[in-house]
Design an enzyme around this catalytic site. Sequence first.
Site: not given
Length: 199
Positions: A31-32, A35-38, A105
């Site tokens: 995701g950007l 975006s909230g991945k971590s 990614s």
Amino acid sequence: MKNIVWHPNKVTRNDREKIKNQKGCVLWFTGLSGSGKSTIANELEYELNKMRYHTYLLDGDNIRHGLIKNLGFSDLDRKENIRRISEVAKLFVDAGIITITAFISPFIEDREKAREIIGTKNFIEVFVDTPLEVCIQRDPKGLYKKALNGEIKNFTGIDSPYERPLSPEIIIDTKKYDIISSVSLIIDYLKNKKYLDFR
Ligand code: ADP
């Protein structure tokens, strides 16, 4: 080499998984930036750990300082990044660990390569779907501001593309899901697909 005989491991992946009551897998967050991945990945690992599952989170900081510290952002380096992270994640899967990766990614080709290295049945692509405008507004690390000022080049979403996953295993629409419900969604997926409590 003389006198060295190849020996298959006595303990198999299945043996390692059985004593953990879980299947090794990779939750590949994409995701950007912002975006909230971590955030979701961390909360997910926290919840799984509380439930006594065995996890490991591979994210930017613990990887960039060691395994990929000699790599930059050229096309070749980017591919090598993904290859190294995927090979490490593959070892974690063999160890029976629920492995979580959190990298932007942005390119489909790279994520498909990761899927190929790790093995598709072990690979769970998690698309954290947050609109670019929202990410720019959040700008948790101040990176969009810099990219928009031209201080950072090739920034995903600004002057470098983000290719949305075509058929990810899990999509998190962060307009609808807060952090806690995003974590529940992923844990439900792991339970339904028998990655957890499979004995
Ligand atoms: P990334 O790892 O994708 O670059 P971060 O997790 O570092 O993104 O930052 C996302 C920011 O957005 C955090 O400050 C987080 O608290 C906030 N946020 C707000 N709503 C959500 C949500 N629904 N899901 C995830 N993060 C959210």
